[in-house]
Design a protein around this motif. Sequence first.
Motif, PDB file in Angstrom:
ATOM      1  N   UNK A  74      47.060  28.659  41.934  1.00 60.89           N
ATOM      2  CA  UNK A  74      47.881  27.920  40.975  1.00 60.89           C
ATOM      3  C   UNK A  74      47.644  28.382  39.541  1.00 60.89           C
ATOM      4  N   UNK A  75      46.473  28.905  39.259  1.00 60.09           N
ATOM      5  CA  UNK A  75      46.178  29.412  37.921  1.00 60.09           C
ATOM      6  C   UNK A  75      46.928  30.709  37.611  1.00 60.09           C
ATOM      7  N   UNK A  76      47.158  31.530  38.630  1.00 61.55           N
ATOM      8  CA  UNK A  76      47.728  32.863  38.374  1.00 61.55           C
ATOM      9  C   UNK A  76      49.191  33.009  38.775  1.00 61.55           C
ATOM     10  N   UNK A  77      49.703  32.131  39.600  1.00 64.57           N
ATOM     11  CA  UNK A  77      51.049  32.326  40.137  1.00 64.57           C
ATOM     12  C   UNK A  77      52.144  32.278  39.070  1.00 64.57           C
ATOM     13  N   UNK A  78      51.891  31.563  37.987  1.00 65.28           N
ATOM     14  CA  UNK A  78      52.910  31.396  36.942  1.00 65.28           C
ATOM     15  C   UNK A  78      52.729  32.351  35.771  1.00 65.28           C
ATOM     16  N   UNK A  79      51.830  33.320  35.901  1.00 65.18           N
ATOM     17  CA  UNK A  79      51.701  34.334  34.853  1.00 65.18           C
ATOM     18  C   UNK A  79      53.017  35.098  34.788  1.00 65.18           C
ATOM     19  N   UNK A  80      53.496  35.313  33.586  1.00 56.65           N
ATOM     20  CA  UNK A  80      54.750  36.038  33.410  1.00 56.65           C
ATOM     21  C   UNK A  80      54.565  37.535  33.560  1.00 56.65           C
ATOM     22  N   UNK A  81      55.565  38.186  34.107  1.00 60.14           N
ATOM     23  CA  UNK A  81      55.555  39.646  34.208  1.00 60.14           C
ATOM     24  C   UNK A  81      55.819  40.230  32.828  1.00 60.14           C
ATOM     25  N   UNK A  82      55.107  41.293  32.433  1.00 60.97           N
ATOM     26  CA  UNK A  82      55.305  41.864  31.099  1.00 60.97           C
ATOM     27  C   UNK A  82      56.667  42.520  30.883  1.00 60.97           C
ATOM     28  N   UNK A 106      54.125  28.204  28.266  1.00 59.89           N
ATOM     29  CA  UNK A 106      55.596  28.169  28.207  1.00 59.89           C
ATOM     30  C   UNK A 106      56.220  29.135  29.207  1.00 59.89           C
ATOM     31  N   UNK A 107      55.519  30.257  29.489  1.00 59.84           N
ATOM     32  CA  UNK A 107      56.009  31.205  30.493  1.00 59.84           C
ATOM     33  C   UNK A 107      55.791  30.656  31.898  1.00 59.84           C
ATOM     34  N   UNK A 108      54.872  29.701  32.009  1.00 57.54           N
ATOM     35  CA  UNK A 108      54.468  29.196  33.316  1.00 57.54           C
ATOM     36  C   UNK A 108      55.385  28.103  33.838  1.00 57.54           C
ATOM     37  N   UNK A 109      56.268  27.615  33.040  1.00 58.25           N
ATOM     38  CA  UNK A 109      57.105  26.474  33.445  1.00 58.25           C
ATOM     39  C   UNK A 109      58.132  26.853  34.475  1.00 58.25           C
ATOM     40  N   UNK A 139      57.997  35.235  36.956  1.00 58.03           N
ATOM     41  CA  UNK A 139      56.558  35.109  37.140  1.00 58.03           C
ATOM     42  C   UNK A 139      56.066  36.111  38.188  1.00 58.03           C
ATOM     43  N   UNK A 140      54.763  36.297  38.222  1.00 61.26           N
ATOM     44  CA  UNK A 140      54.183  37.190  39.234  1.00 61.26           C
ATOM     45  C   UNK A 140      54.443  36.661  40.631  1.00 61.26           C
ATOM     46  N   UNK A 141      54.480  35.349  40.782  1.00 57.57           N
ATOM     47  CA  UNK A 141      54.804  34.761  42.086  1.00 57.57           C
ATOM     48  C   UNK A 141      56.253  35.068  42.470  1.00 57.57           C
ATOM     49  N   UNK A 142      57.182  34.904  41.542  1.00 56.93           N
ATOM     50  CA  UNK A 142      58.597  35.159  41.834  1.00 56.93           C
ATOM     51  C   UNK A 142      58.830  36.616  42.223  1.00 56.93           C
ATOM     52  N   UNK A 143      58.065  37.524  41.649  1.00 58.34           N
ATOM     53  CA  UNK A 143      58.193  38.948  41.968  1.00 58.34           C
ATOM     54  C   UNK A 143      57.351  39.352  43.179  1.00 58.34           C
ATOM     55  N   UNK A 144      56.634  38.390  43.769  1.00 62.24           N
ATOM     56  CA  UNK A 144      55.785  38.641  44.928  1.00 62.24           C
ATOM     57  C   UNK A 144      54.630  39.599  44.613  1.00 62.24           C
ATOM     58  N   UNK A 145      54.213  39.597  43.345  1.00 63.27           N
ATOM     59  CA  UNK A 145      53.071  40.421  42.920  1.00 63.27           C
ATOM     60  C   UNK A 145      51.768  39.744  43.330  1.00 63.27           C
ATOM     61  N   UNK A 179      48.038  46.253  32.985  1.00 61.46           N
ATOM     62  CA  UNK A 179      48.330  45.089  32.154  1.00 61.46           C
ATOM     63  C   UNK A 179      48.438  43.822  33.004  1.00 61.46           C
ATOM     64  N   UNK A 180      49.091  43.911  34.139  1.00 62.60           N
ATOM     65  CA  UNK A 180      49.195  42.757  35.042  1.00 62.60           C
ATOM     66  C   UNK A 180      47.796  42.329  35.500  1.00 62.60           C
ATOM     67  N   UNK A 181      46.975  43.291  35.887  1.00 60.18           N
ATOM     68  CA  UNK A 181      45.613  42.983  36.297  1.00 60.18           C
ATOM     69  C   UNK A 181      44.804  42.350  35.171  1.00 60.18           C
ATOM     70  N   UNK A 182      44.978  42.843  33.953  1.00 61.52           N
ATOM     71  CA  UNK A 182      44.286  42.252  32.808  1.00 61.52           C
ATOM     72  C   UNK A 182      44.748  40.814  32.573  1.00 61.52           C
ATOM     73  N   UNK A 183      46.034  40.569  32.717  1.00 61.59           N
ATOM     74  CA  UNK A 183      46.552  39.204  32.558  1.00 61.59           C
ATOM     75  C   UNK A 183      45.901  38.262  33.576  1.00 61.59           C
TER      76      UNK A 183
END
Length: 121
Positions: free
Chosen positions: A4-12, A118-121, A17-23, A54-58
Amino acid sequence: EIYDLIRCIGDPEHPLTLEQLNVVRAEHVQCDAEDPYVCIHFTPTIPHCSMAQLIGLCIRVKLMRSLPGRFKVDVFVSPGTHSSEEAVNKQLNDKERVAAALENQKLLQVINGCIAPSRSS
């Protein structure tokens, strides 16, 4: 939960989100609260994704800021999903390289934008 902490991280690169892109996927998150250890495997959208580091750093920064300091965090590209898998993994899990990257203010701004609530919403 860690996922839940990482699924809503936005893609650069994309307004998703990373979840929506299946990352990131829940089954690629391993956690041991007794050991305190977290291991994340993520899958870039394409094998030569220039944003993999960058995704890994996020992911790493989000977990560093969210978890107690006693947790060891490892972030890896899922095996066989990136053409520079070994180099990306080495950079993402080297404390000195991560610290140096986070000293770059422009890079830190991008990371902060990706992990902002805000990106996580």
